[in-house]
Write a protein that holds these residues in place. Sequence first.
Motif, mmCIF file in Angstrom:
data_model
loop_
_atom_site.group_PDB
_atom_site.id
_atom_site.type_symbol
_atom_site.label_atom_id
_atom_site.label_comp_id
_atom_site.label_asym_id
_atom_site.label_seq_id
_atom_site.Cartn_x
_atom_site.Cartn_y
_atom_site.Cartn_z
ATOM 1 N N ALA A 159 10.093 4.173 -10.011
ATOM 2 C CA ALA A 159 8.949 5.055 -10.257
ATOM 3 C C ALA A 159 8.841 6.110 -9.165
ATOM 4 C CB ALA A 159 7.657 4.235 -10.328
ATOM 5 N N LEU A 160 9.119 5.709 -7.934
ATOM 6 C CA LEU A 160 9.088 6.642 -6.812
ATOM 7 C C LEU A 160 10.134 7.742 -7.001
ATOM 8 C CD1 LEU A 160 8.084 7.369 -3.970
ATOM 9 C CD2 LEU A 160 9.690 5.706 -3.048
ATOM 10 N N TYR A 202 0.802 -1.231 0.000
ATOM 11 C CA TYR A 202 0.000 0.000 0.000
ATOM 12 C C TYR A 202 0.831 1.275 0.000
ATOM 13 C CZ TYR A 202 0.109 0.549 5.235
ATOM 14 O OH TYR A 202 0.450 0.746 6.562
ATOM 15 N N LYS A 203 2.119 1.190 0.332
ATOM 16 C CA LYS A 203 2.956 2.400 0.271
ATOM 17 C C LYS A 203 2.935 2.993 -1.137
ATOM 18 C CE LYS A 203 7.406 0.225 -0.787
ATOM 19 N NZ LYS A 203 7.463 0.699 -2.173
ATOM 20 N N ASP A 204 2.944 2.133 -2.159
ATOM 21 C CA ASP A 204 2.953 2.628 -3.534
ATOM 22 C C ASP A 204 1.653 3.360 -3.867
ATOM 23 O OD1 ASP A 204 5.467 1.518 -3.958
ATOM 24 O OD2 ASP A 204 4.625 -0.409 -4.571
ATOM 25 N N TYR A 205 0.532 2.870 -3.330
ATOM 26 C CA TYR A 205 -0.751 3.512 -3.599
ATOM 27 C C TYR A 205 -0.839 4.875 -2.917
ATOM 28 C CZ TYR A 205 -2.188 -1.033 -5.400
ATOM 29 O OH TYR A 205 -2.267 -2.187 -6.131
ATOM 30 N N VAL A 206 -0.397 4.948 -1.671
ATOM 31 C CA VAL A 206 -0.480 6.210 -0.928
ATOM 32 C C VAL A 206 0.444 7.254 -1.541
ATOM 33 C CG1 VAL A 206 -0.111 7.313 1.310
ATOM 34 C CG2 VAL A 206 -1.188 5.069 1.204
ATOM 35 N N LEU A 207 1.679 6.857 -1.869
ATOM 36 C CA LEU A 207 2.630 7.807 -2.453
ATOM 37 C C LEU A 207 2.165 8.276 -3.828
ATOM 38 C CD1 LEU A 207 5.926 6.009 -1.370
ATOM 39 C CD2 LEU A 207 5.170 8.252 -0.593
#
Length: 503
Positions: A247-248, A31-36
Amino acid sequence: MTATPNQQDSINAAVWNACDTFRGTVDPSIYKDYVLTMLFLKYISDVWQDHYDRYKAEHGDHPELIEELLKNERFVLPRSANFNTLHEARHQPGNGERIDKALHAIEEANLSKLRDVFQDISFNSTKLGDEAQKNDILRHLLEDFAKPELNLRESRVGTLDVIGNAYEFLIKNFASTSGKKAGEFYTPPEVSQLMARLMDPQEGDEICDPSCGSGSLLMKCGQLIRARAGSRKYALYGQEAIGSTWALAKMNMFLHAEDNHRIEWGDTLRNPKLLDGKGLLKHFDIVVANPPFSLEKWGHETAADDPYKRFRRGVPPRTKADYAFILHMVETMKPGTGRMAVVVPHGVLFRGAAEGKIRQKLIEENLLDVVIGLPEKLFYGTGIPAAILVLRKKKIDENVLFIDASRDYQDGKNQNVLRAQDLDRIEQTVRARQSVDKYAYVASPAEIAENDFNLNIPRYVDTFEEAEAIDLKAVREERLKLKAELAVLEEKMTGYLKELGYE
C-alpha cells in the motif's frame, strides 16, 4: 516555483514531530502506517484545494463549473474526504470512523490507481486504544497536520519532489528507529541511485522490482529517464509480499505521479503475479531489487516443481532465498536488452553446495557482468557489508569486473553514506571496464574457474598496502637520545629528593 531547502526541512521536521502523538502509546511498526497515510491524505487535499482556488480565480465563483474542471485532474477527491472536512470535525466523537470513510471514498473515486490500497489500514482500530483515547490521538494527529509548516499546496511548496522527499525522509527515519523490519522496505537513496545509473534506463524501458518495498528503486530509475530525456515514456512494475508495504508503494507512486505502473501484492517466489498474456513470466528490460537477505521459509519445498522453471539451474537452500530471488530475476530479463542489478549479502559470492553450483552455471552462461563490494553499515537493520551483482543477457565480453568500493564512503553516526564522488567512481569504473590498482580487476572465465567459481572480492582485487620500511638506524638514534634525556631527568629527581631529606 521551486521550494527552498528551508521549506523542505520544516516539512520534514513537522511530519516527524507528528509522530509524537503516538510515541509511548503505539509501537512505531504500527503508527508509521498512520502517519504516512495521513501525509498522503493531507497532500492530495492541499493539491486539490490549490487547483480549486485557481479555477475559482480564473472562472469566478461557479461551483458546478469548477467541479467539472476538476474532473480532468489526475485524481478525484470527494468533498467528504477532504482533510479540512475531517479537521473541522476533530472535536466530535468518531474521528477514526470518519477518516476510514474518507479513505474508502478516495479509493472508490480513484479505483484504477488506488484499488485496495487502504484495506489494511484502519484509523478506527483498537490498536489505537479505547474509543476515548483513539479519538484524542486522532484529534492531535489532525491538528499536527493542520499546522502551517504542513501546508503542502503546490503554490507554496512548488515541485512534487518536496512531497517525495518528505515521504523518503519519513521512511528513512522509521527504518533507522525500527530496525530490520522497517529496513525491509527501504533501500538507501544513494544505493538506489547507483543501481539506477548502472542500469542506464532508457525511454520505452519496462522496469521491474520483484521485491519492491516502498518503490524507491523503481522510482529512481524513472527519475533518471525523466532527467535525461524529459519523458515519462516508460513503465514500472513491482511485486511486494507485505500488504502494508505494498500500500505504501502504491501511495508513493501516486504521490510521484507515476501513473504508468503495475504494483502487485503477493509473494514473488511462491506466487509471481507479473505474468504475460499467456500466463508466463513477463520479461523486462531492467530488473532491480534489494530483496531481504537470506530469507528463510521461502518456498523451498515446491521449488523443484516450479511451473515457471526458474530453478532449473538448481534449487537454493531451504534457509536462504538469496539465489531464489536472483534466479527469478534472471528468468524475467528480456532476451536482447535484459539487464539486472541485485543487492546481496557477501555469502552469495562464496557459499558452496547448491549455491556454488548455481553460481557456476550463471558464470558459465556468461550472465554475470559486475561484482561490486559496498561499505558496511549502509543498510538499515544490518551492519554487514553487502554487494551488488550486475547481470546481462548480452555482454560485451566473457569477463567479470570486480570492484572493491568498501572503503569509499562518508562515516555517519549510525549509518554510512555513499557520497556523490563514490557513486561517480563506481559508475566510471563500470563503464571503463578496466582494472584499477587496489580498486578494480577484470577477471577472465579461466581465472574464476581456477578459484572454483568463488567470487569473494579479495581473491581478485588486491587492496594490500605495503607497510612503510622502518629505518632501524634512525630508530636506534632516537632511542639513545631518549635514554640520555631520561638519565638527566633521573639525576635531577635524585637531587630534589636529597634536598627534601629522602635518600
